[in-house]
Design a protein around this motif. Sequence first.
Motif, PDB file in Angstrom:
ATOM      1  N   ASP A  28       5.247 -22.676  43.667  1.00 22.48           N
ATOM      2  CA  ASP A  28       3.966 -23.366  43.502  1.00 22.48           C
ATOM      3  C   ASP A  28       3.576 -23.385  42.019  1.00 22.48           C
ATOM      4  OD1 ASP A  28       1.369 -24.268  43.610  1.00 22.48           O
ATOM      5  OD2 ASP A  28       0.559 -22.416  44.497  1.00 22.48           O
ATOM      6  N   TRP A  29       4.151 -24.343  41.265  1.00 21.32           N
ATOM      7  CA  TRP A  29       3.869 -24.351  39.822  1.00 21.32           C
ATOM      8  C   TRP A  29       2.450 -24.797  39.534  1.00 21.32           C
ATOM      9  CZ3 TRP A  29       2.369 -28.648  37.110  1.00 21.32           C
ATOM     10  CH2 TRP A  29       2.683 -29.903  37.628  1.00 21.32           C
ATOM     11  N   ARG A  30       1.946 -25.721  40.351  1.00 25.18           N
ATOM     12  CA  ARG A  30       0.572 -26.207  40.098  1.00 25.18           C
ATOM     13  C   ARG A  30      -0.443 -25.088  40.274  1.00 25.18           C
ATOM     14  NH1 ARG A  30      -1.127 -31.134  39.159  1.00 25.18           N
ATOM     15  NH2 ARG A  30       0.371 -32.813  39.182  1.00 25.18           N
ATOM     16  N   GLY A  31      -0.118 -24.145  41.152  1.00 22.56           N
ATOM     17  CA  GLY A  31      -1.008 -23.008  41.387  1.00 22.56           C
ATOM     18  C   GLY A  31      -0.817 -21.896  40.363  1.00 22.56           C
ATOM     19  N   GLY A  32      -0.039 -22.141  39.319  1.00 24.88           N
ATOM     20  CA  GLY A  32       0.116 -21.155  38.239  1.00 24.88           C
ATOM     21  C   GLY A  32       0.951 -19.957  38.644  1.00 24.88           C
ATOM     22  N   ARG A  33       1.796 -20.125  39.669  1.00 24.55           N
ATOM     23  CA  ARG A  33       2.548 -18.974  40.174  1.00 24.55           C
ATOM     24  C   ARG A  33       3.978 -18.919  39.658  1.00 24.55           C
ATOM     25  NH1 ARG A  33       0.341 -15.996  44.260  1.00 24.55           N
ATOM     26  NH2 ARG A  33      -1.815 -16.544  44.671  1.00 24.55           N
ATOM     27  N   SER A 315      -5.581 -18.135  24.463  1.00 24.50           N
ATOM     28  CA  SER A 315      -6.627 -17.288  25.031  1.00 24.50           C
ATOM     29  C   SER A 315      -6.230 -16.807  26.435  1.00 24.50           C
ATOM     30  CB  SER A 315      -7.974 -17.994  24.926  1.00 24.50           C
ATOM     31  OG  SER A 315      -8.474 -18.328  26.153  1.00 24.50           O
ATOM     32  N   THR A 316      -5.453 -17.602  27.168  1.00 28.22           N
ATOM     33  CA  THR A 316      -4.902 -17.147  28.460  1.00 28.22           C
ATOM     34  C   THR A 316      -3.996 -15.938  28.228  1.00 28.22           C
ATOM     35  OG1 THR A 316      -4.968 -19.411  29.284  1.00 28.22           O
ATOM     36  CG2 THR A 316      -3.526 -17.886  30.466  1.00 28.22           C
ATOM     37  N   ARG A 317      -3.154 -16.036  27.186  1.00 31.90           N
ATOM     38  CA  ARG A 317      -2.255 -14.908  26.904  1.00 31.90           C
ATOM     39  C   ARG A 317      -3.052 -13.647  26.577  1.00 31.90           C
ATOM     40  NH1 ARG A 317      -0.400 -15.093  21.564  1.00 31.90           N
ATOM     41  NH2 ARG A 317      -1.704 -13.260  21.297  1.00 31.90           N
ATOM     42  N   ARG A 318      -4.073 -13.804  25.740  1.00 34.55           N
ATOM     43  CA  ARG A 318      -4.856 -12.625  25.338  1.00 34.55           C
ATOM     44  C   ARG A 318      -5.553 -12.005  26.548  1.00 34.55           C
ATOM     45  NH1 ARG A 318      -5.620 -15.594  20.194  1.00 34.55           N
ATOM     46  NH2 ARG A 318      -7.289 -16.764  21.160  1.00 34.55           N
ATOM     47  N   GLY A 323      -5.988  -7.504  30.282  1.00 35.85           N
ATOM     48  CA  GLY A 323      -6.122  -7.018  31.649  1.00 35.85           C
ATOM     49  C   GLY A 323      -4.965  -6.110  32.034  1.00 35.85           C
ATOM     50  N   LEU A 324      -3.769  -6.475  31.650  1.00 36.46           N
ATOM     51  CA  LEU A 324      -2.592  -5.670  32.001  1.00 36.46           C
ATOM     52  C   LEU A 324      -2.609  -4.337  31.265  1.00 36.46           C
ATOM     53  CD1 LEU A 324      -0.080  -8.644  32.012  1.00 36.46           C
ATOM     54  CD2 LEU A 324      -0.548  -7.155  33.975  1.00 36.46           C
ATOM     55  N   GLU A 325      -3.042  -4.380  30.018  1.00 41.63           N
ATOM     56  CA  GLU A 325      -3.157  -3.142  29.212  1.00 41.63           C
ATOM     57  C   GLU A 325      -4.105  -2.162  29.919  1.00 41.63           C
ATOM     58  OE1 GLU A 325      -2.159  -3.006  25.469  1.00 41.63           O
ATOM     59  OE2 GLU A 325      -2.459  -0.862  25.860  1.00 41.63           O
ATOM     60  N   THR A 326      -5.227  -2.704  30.409  1.00 39.34           N
ATOM     61  CA  THR A 326      -6.195  -1.856  31.127  1.00 39.34           C
ATOM     62  C   THR A 326      -5.554  -1.231  32.365  1.00 39.34           C
ATOM     63  OG1 THR A 326      -7.872  -3.408  30.414  1.00 39.34           O
ATOM     64  CG2 THR A 326      -8.523  -1.895  32.143  1.00 39.34           C
ATOM     65  N   LEU A 327      -4.620  -1.972  32.957  1.00 43.65           N
ATOM     66  CA  LEU A 327      -3.938  -1.449  34.150  1.00 43.65           C
ATOM     67  C   LEU A 327      -2.782  -0.509  33.788  1.00 43.65           C
ATOM     68  CD1 LEU A 327      -3.787  -4.764  36.247  1.00 43.65           C
ATOM     69  CD2 LEU A 327      -5.190  -2.741  36.741  1.00 43.65           C
ATOM     70  N   GLY A 328      -2.614  -0.264  32.493  1.00 42.37           N
ATOM     71  CA  GLY A 328      -1.537   0.654  32.068  1.00 42.37           C
ATOM     72  C   GLY A 328      -0.204  -0.049  31.867  1.00 42.37           C
ATOM     73  N   LEU A 329      -0.268  -1.372  31.653  1.00 38.55           N
ATOM     74  CA  LEU A 329       0.974  -2.138  31.454  1.00 38.55           C
ATOM     75  C   LEU A 329       0.915  -2.850  30.097  1.00 38.55           C
ATOM     76  CD1 LEU A 329       1.274  -3.620  35.066  1.00 38.55           C
ATOM     77  CD2 LEU A 329       2.737  -1.850  34.051  1.00 38.55           C
ATOM     78  N   GLU A 381      -4.102 -20.674  33.269  1.00 44.10           N
ATOM     79  CA  GLU A 381      -5.480 -20.393  32.808  1.00 44.10           C
ATOM     80  C   GLU A 381      -6.427 -20.033  33.961  1.00 44.10           C
ATOM     81  OE1 GLU A 381      -7.705 -23.790  31.285  1.00 44.10           O
ATOM     82  OE2 GLU A 381      -8.107 -22.642  29.464  1.00 44.10           O
ATOM     83  N   PRO A 382      -6.428 -20.828  35.060  1.00 37.48           N
ATOM     84  CA  PRO A 382      -7.413 -20.502  36.109  1.00 37.48           C
ATOM     85  C   PRO A 382      -7.032 -19.329  36.999  1.00 37.48           C
ATOM     86  CG  PRO A 382      -6.339 -22.625  36.559  1.00 37.48           C
ATOM     87  CD  PRO A 382      -5.694 -22.074  35.337  1.00 37.48           C
ATOM     88  N   VAL A 383      -5.817 -18.812  36.881  1.00 36.52           N
ATOM     89  CA  VAL A 383      -5.392 -17.778  37.846  1.00 36.52           C
ATOM     90  C   VAL A 383      -5.222 -16.397  37.211  1.00 36.52           C
ATOM     91  CG1 VAL A 383      -4.300 -19.446  39.399  1.00 36.52           C
ATOM     92  CG2 VAL A 383      -2.915 -18.351  37.626  1.00 36.52           C
ATOM     93  N   VAL A 384      -5.723 -16.236  35.991  1.00 36.06           N
ATOM     94  CA  VAL A 384      -5.578 -14.931  35.318  1.00 36.06           C
ATOM     95  C   VAL A 384      -6.224 -13.835  36.163  1.00 36.06           C
ATOM     96  CG1 VAL A 384      -6.197 -13.577  33.283  1.00 36.06           C
ATOM     97  CG2 VAL A 384      -5.406 -15.934  33.011  1.00 36.06           C
ATOM     98  N   GLY A 385      -7.450 -14.095  36.640  1.00 36.88           N
ATOM     99  CA  GLY A 385      -8.180 -13.086  37.418  1.00 36.88           C
ATOM    100  C   GLY A 385      -7.423 -12.725  38.693  1.00 36.88           C
ATOM    101  N   ARG A 386      -6.911 -13.760  39.367  1.00 38.64           N
ATOM    102  CA  ARG A 386      -6.177 -13.524  40.618  1.00 38.64           C
ATOM    103  C   ARG A 386      -4.899 -12.731  40.345  1.00 38.64           C
ATOM    104  NH1 ARG A 386      -5.395 -19.002  43.131  1.00 38.64           N
ATOM    105  NH2 ARG A 386      -7.533 -19.137  42.397  1.00 38.64           N
ATOM    106  N   TYR A 387      -4.212 -13.070  39.251  1.00 37.06           N
ATOM    107  CA  TYR A 387      -2.971 -12.363  38.895  1.00 37.06           C
ATOM    108  C   TYR A 387      -3.270 -10.881  38.638  1.00 37.06           C
ATOM    109  CZ  TYR A 387       1.473 -11.326  36.602  1.00 37.06           C
ATOM    110  OH  TYR A 387       2.690 -10.772  36.269  1.00 37.06           O
ATOM    111  N   LEU A 388      -4.317 -10.641  37.834  1.00 37.03           N
ATOM    112  CA  LEU A 388      -4.638  -9.248  37.495  1.00 37.03           C
ATOM    113  C   LEU A 388      -5.105  -8.494  38.738  1.00 37.03           C
ATOM    114  CD1 LEU A 388      -6.428  -9.833  34.075  1.00 37.03           C
ATOM    115  CD2 LEU A 388      -4.121  -8.927  34.450  1.00 37.03           C
ATOM    116  N   GLY A 389      -5.859  -9.182  39.610  1.00 40.72           N
ATOM    117  CA  GLY A 389      -6.322  -8.558  40.851  1.00 40.72           C
ATOM    118  C   GLY A 389      -5.131  -8.146  41.708  1.00 40.72           C
TER     119      GLY A 389
END
Length: 413
Positions: A28-33, A315-318, A323-329, A381-389
């Motif tokens: 699902d590339w359109r879904g940013g996956r 800004s998506t990368r940052r 978020g990943l750094e906060t998770l210890g990654l 861009e729109p799925v950063v939160g979902r990815y980190l979650g």
Amino acid sequence: MTTQLPAHGIAWEELQRQMKDARSNDADWRGGRLPMFIHYAGEDVLEVAKQAYLMYFSENGLGPRAFCSLAKFEAEVVAMALGLLHGGADACGAMTTGGTESIFLAVKCARDRALARRPGMGKPRIVMPRSAHPAFDKAACFLGLEPVRTPLGADFRADMAAMRAALTPDTAMLVGSAPSFPHGVVDPIPELAALAHEHGTWMHVDACVGGYFAPFARELGADIPDFDFAVKGVTSISADLHKYGYAAKGASTLFFADAASFALMGYHFDDWPRGQYFTHTLVGTRAGGAIASAWAVMNHLGQDGYLRVTERVLSTRRSMQAGLETLGLPTLGNPQLSIFAFGSPLHDMAAIGQGMAARGWTVGYVTDPPGIHHMLNLTHEPVVGRYLGDMGAVLRAPQTPSMAGQVSMDARY
Ligand SMILES: Cc1ncc(COP(=O)(O)O)c(C=O)c1O
């Protein structure tokens, strides 16, 4: 049963239905996956790329006399890109069909120049950091060169001492990436080019990923060294239009600092009953659509459009890194462009990847050290939160340890 050509043709409506069905299990590339393969800059850009491609669907880049509009588009694409890459008055280049073709042609030119200049030399060598793209080894294999990969520094960039130590009188080409695919970091191009210059060797910068991204990222403050023809000693640069140029697939560019180096890329033949044959490329027929779409997208986006899209990718990368750094990654190295990889020796990265895959994310891996890899575009861009979650949930869940070697198995494309 083997599929056979149908005895009777099938209507397009039915084929379209079958094709929609067939793709239902694709990533699902359109879904940013999807962490690679796609470079999306918004619906408007995609529409321009498609419409321009369709306008030139039947035309062939092999025939610049017949399709003089395509020749004009290609010349303008090359000129616009050379403007971005600080090409001097002598710089020139051509469009190719992809990064691999651009790299093949650069290797071929470097090999021919070395063989012409150093009669009696041994098998020509390509000296490159371990992070360089496999297209160099593939080209070396096809074109009779010896690929030599050198260890990376602790920052995942080319290690200058290792590169210097690998140089021999048989070295035909030095390579640096801007950026490298595995870690997204830019090699020390000024130092590599100075070494190549001192050694009288061809210096190729693989900017397949960064050629149409890094110029804008630098304008936006990315801290990367000069990597293009602003650097004395750079002989050629590959830059893919079908990546961050956002053109239709089948479009890359290869540039040379001077016309004599470019001339090595042309192939002329007339000893057959059909007259003159000449190409600059490895391939003969080239999709007119790919050339047209590159020209149209570059003009549609313009400087301000590329800056806008680049800013959003950065800004998506940052956000992902933070978020990943906060998770210890933590991020591996200090990437400044659109690619980054992350990982931690405290985690079984393959098991984490499998956890993310189970939540519907296609996962790309790096192996050295084990980590997870992203080449970003606006679908992310729109799925950063979902990815980190999902990542947080994977880290909290009990993990099934991965089997030994799982990362390198999964690291395949
Ligand atoms: C740094 C680099 N060089 C070269 C290539 C090869 O490009 P292509 O797949 O268009 O042949 C890639 C592809 O990802 C790349 O990342």
